[in-house]
Design a protein around this motif. Structure first.
Motif, PDB file in Angstrom:
ATOM      1  N   THR A 134       0.651  -1.430   0.113  1.00  0.00           N
ATOM      2  CA  THR A 134       0.132   0.130   0.047  1.00  0.00           C
ATOM      3  C   THR A 134       0.909   1.161  -0.107  1.00  0.00           C
ATOM      4  N   PHE A 135       1.798   1.272   0.959  1.00  0.00           N
ATOM      5  CA  PHE A 135       2.610   2.541   0.972  1.00  0.00           C
ATOM      6  C   PHE A 135       3.451   2.763  -0.144  1.00  0.00           C
ATOM      7  N   VAL A 136       4.090   1.753  -0.659  1.00  0.00           N
ATOM      8  CA  VAL A 136       4.816   1.970  -1.864  1.00  0.00           C
ATOM      9  C   VAL A 136       3.942   2.242  -3.189  1.00  0.00           C
ATOM     10  N   ALA A 137       3.005   1.754  -3.178  1.00  0.00           N
ATOM     11  CA  ALA A 137       1.879   2.075  -4.510  1.00  0.00           C
ATOM     12  C   ALA A 137       1.737   3.489  -4.101  1.00  0.00           C
ATOM     13  N   GLU A 138       1.455   3.957  -2.912  1.00  0.00           N
ATOM     14  CA  GLU A 138       0.951   5.634  -2.967  1.00  0.00           C
ATOM     15  C   GLU A 138       2.000   6.494  -3.178  1.00  0.00           C
ATOM     16  N   LYS A 139       3.126   6.136  -2.696  1.00  0.00           N
ATOM     17  CA  LYS A 139       4.554   6.855  -2.892  1.00  0.00           C
ATOM     18  C   LYS A 139       4.768   7.151  -4.229  1.00  0.00           C
ATOM     19  N   LEU A 163      12.068  -5.512   1.955  1.00  0.00           N
ATOM     20  CA  LEU A 163      13.084  -5.352   0.992  1.00  0.00           C
ATOM     21  C   LEU A 163      12.545  -4.630  -0.206  1.00  0.00           C
ATOM     22  N   LEU A 164      12.758  -3.376  -0.280  1.00  0.00           N
ATOM     23  CA  LEU A 164      12.250  -2.411  -1.252  1.00  0.00           C
ATOM     24  C   LEU A 164      13.079  -2.656  -2.660  1.00  0.00           C
ATOM     25  N   SER A 165      14.353  -3.266  -2.542  1.00  0.00           N
ATOM     26  CA  SER A 165      15.125  -3.284  -3.469  1.00  0.00           C
ATOM     27  C   SER A 165      14.443  -4.411  -4.502  1.00  0.00           C
ATOM     28  N   LYS A 166      13.715  -5.308  -3.864  1.00  0.00           N
ATOM     29  CA  LYS A 166      13.151  -6.480  -4.599  1.00  0.00           C
ATOM     30  C   LYS A 166      11.524  -6.217  -5.034  1.00  0.00           C
ATOM     31  N   THR A 167      11.211  -5.012  -4.892  1.00  0.00           N
ATOM     32  CA  THR A 167       9.670  -4.810  -5.206  1.00  0.00           C
ATOM     33  C   THR A 167       9.462  -5.006  -6.632  1.00  0.00           C
ATOM     34  N   PRO A 169       6.397  -4.292  -9.409  1.00  0.00           N
ATOM     35  CA  PRO A 169       7.327  -4.170 -10.553  1.00  0.00           C
ATOM     36  C   PRO A 169       8.878  -3.284  -9.906  1.00  0.00           C
ATOM     37  N   SER A 170       9.798  -3.293 -10.545  1.00  0.00           N
ATOM     38  CA  SER A 170      10.906  -2.459  -9.834  1.00  0.00           C
ATOM     39  C   SER A 170      10.818  -1.210  -9.801  1.00  0.00           C
ATOM     40  N   VAL A 171      10.961  -0.537  -8.662  1.00  0.00           N
ATOM     41  CA  VAL A 171      10.796   0.977  -8.509  1.00  0.00           C
ATOM     42  C   VAL A 171      12.189   1.647  -8.133  1.00  0.00           C
ATOM     43  N   THR A 172      12.093   2.910  -8.728  1.00  0.00           N
ATOM     44  CA  THR A 172      13.510   3.629  -8.193  1.00  0.00           C
ATOM     45  C   THR A 172      13.221   4.599  -7.109  1.00  0.00           C
ATOM     46  N   LEU A 173      13.724   4.467  -6.060  1.00  0.00           N
ATOM     47  CA  LEU A 173      13.622   5.411  -4.770  1.00  0.00           C
ATOM     48  C   LEU A 173      14.910   5.968  -4.555  1.00  0.00           C
ATOM     49  N   THR A 174      14.869   7.124  -4.112  1.00  0.00           N
ATOM     50  CA  THR A 174      15.816   7.793  -3.300  1.00  0.00           C
ATOM     51  C   THR A 174      16.086   7.204  -2.193  1.00  0.00           C
TER      52      THR A 174
END
Ligand code: LMR
Length: 295
Positions: A134-139, A163-167, A169-174
């Motif tokens: 939920t939080f990753v999709a929102e962001k 493990l956000l690096s393994k999300t 589909p892959s996402v780019t996060l600062t």
């Protein structure tokens, strides 16, 4: 609501009759029965395939999940003793906190009764995955249905490691986004506890997550060969005896613990993993010591 549920047995120490009557009016196939108090516990558990244990007291603001140990540890022990006596082959889903300790307690009690099957004992950590998604999709403004973040470790504070690096589909996060998201996911339960201001912890999102894990287990029991979830189980992916990671579910329970998620972690995740192991080890040992002392 699930067509995979044929019989639903509800147990509590009070107030079950009304809940069962209420649920029994839904025009779904499952038959609902109520069981009240310890005298009816054995009948409740006879011949069931899956036992879901959310029993115990919730947190109040300012408390950690470990602060619930003194009350909930004994409740879980008593229920698991009854499970061991009445349905030792069932899948056991433990929601009662602190999950990092109650799952090791359950394992010890089942061992004492000579019926421990590590493939069938699960700590429910699905809400951490639900929150992470939920939080990753929102962001990142992603379609929620597509997002999948594996969450490893345990189910309390820093032991929850998305493990956000393994999300997918892959996402780019600062770096800042990674830190903000990680901390929010780790504190998701506390966010609800504070919003409820003394009236308990998450119930509805927890029920949603527990229903997802239950549905996955029922699909696996039904022979679906493509069922994966994160769960806190007996594990060899780290040096700790219990660890949450992705698992493959099958008819016999855990068919495989997926260790590949722990390969190629970012520096941030490696550090967080090392830090969480120290706390998680202590919580596991506390559970084991409790069950052995109370034998
Ligand atoms: C949660 O994650 O919401 C539950 O474990 C309840 C709690 O105390 O946070």
């Amino acid at each position: 609501m699930s067509p995979l549920v044929s019989d639903l047995h509800l147990y509590d120490i009070a107030n079950v009759k009304g809940v069962a009557a209420d649920l029994s009016h839904c025009n779904t196939p499952s038959k609902v029965r109520d069981f009240t108090g310890s005298d009816e516990l054995a009948n409740c558990l006879k011949d069931v395939d899956v036992v879901v244990i959310p029993a115990g007291v919730p947190r109040k603001p300012g408390m950690t999940r470990d602060d619930l140990f003194n009350i909930n540890a004994g409740i879980v022990r008593t229920l698991i003793e009854a499970v061991a006596d009445n349905c030792p082959d069932a899948f056991i889903h433990i929601i009662s906190n602190p999950v990092n300790s109650t799952v090791p307690i359950a394992a010890e009690v089942l061992k004492q009764k000579g019926v421990y099957n590590p493939k069938k004992l699960f700590g429910v950590t699905t809400l951490d995955v639900v929150r992470a998604n939920t939080f990753v999709a929102e962001k990142k403004n992603l379609k929620l249905i597509d997002v999948d973040v594996p969450v490893i470790g345990g189910h309390a504070g820093i032991t929850i490691l998305p493990l956000l690096s393994k999300t997918k589909p892959s996402v780019t996060l600062t770096n800042q986004e990674v830190d903000d998201l990680t901390v929010r996911i780790q504190n998701g339960g506390t966010e609800v506890v504070e919003a409820k201001a003394g009236a308990g912890s998450a119930t509805l999102s927890m029920a949603y997550a527990a229903a997802r894990f239950l549905e996955s287990s029922l699909r696996a029991l039904d022979g679906d060969s493509d069922v994966y979830e994160c769960s806190f189980v007996q594990s060899e992916v780290t040096e700790l005896p219990f660890f949450a990671s992705r698992i493959k579910l099958g008819k016999q329970g855990v068919e495989a613990v997926i260790s590949s998620d722990l390969e190629g972690l970012t520096e941030y995740e490696v550090k967080a993993l090392e830090a969480l192991k120290v706390e998680l080890k202590g919580s596991i040992e506390k559970g084991v010591a409790f069950a052995q002392k109370e034998k």
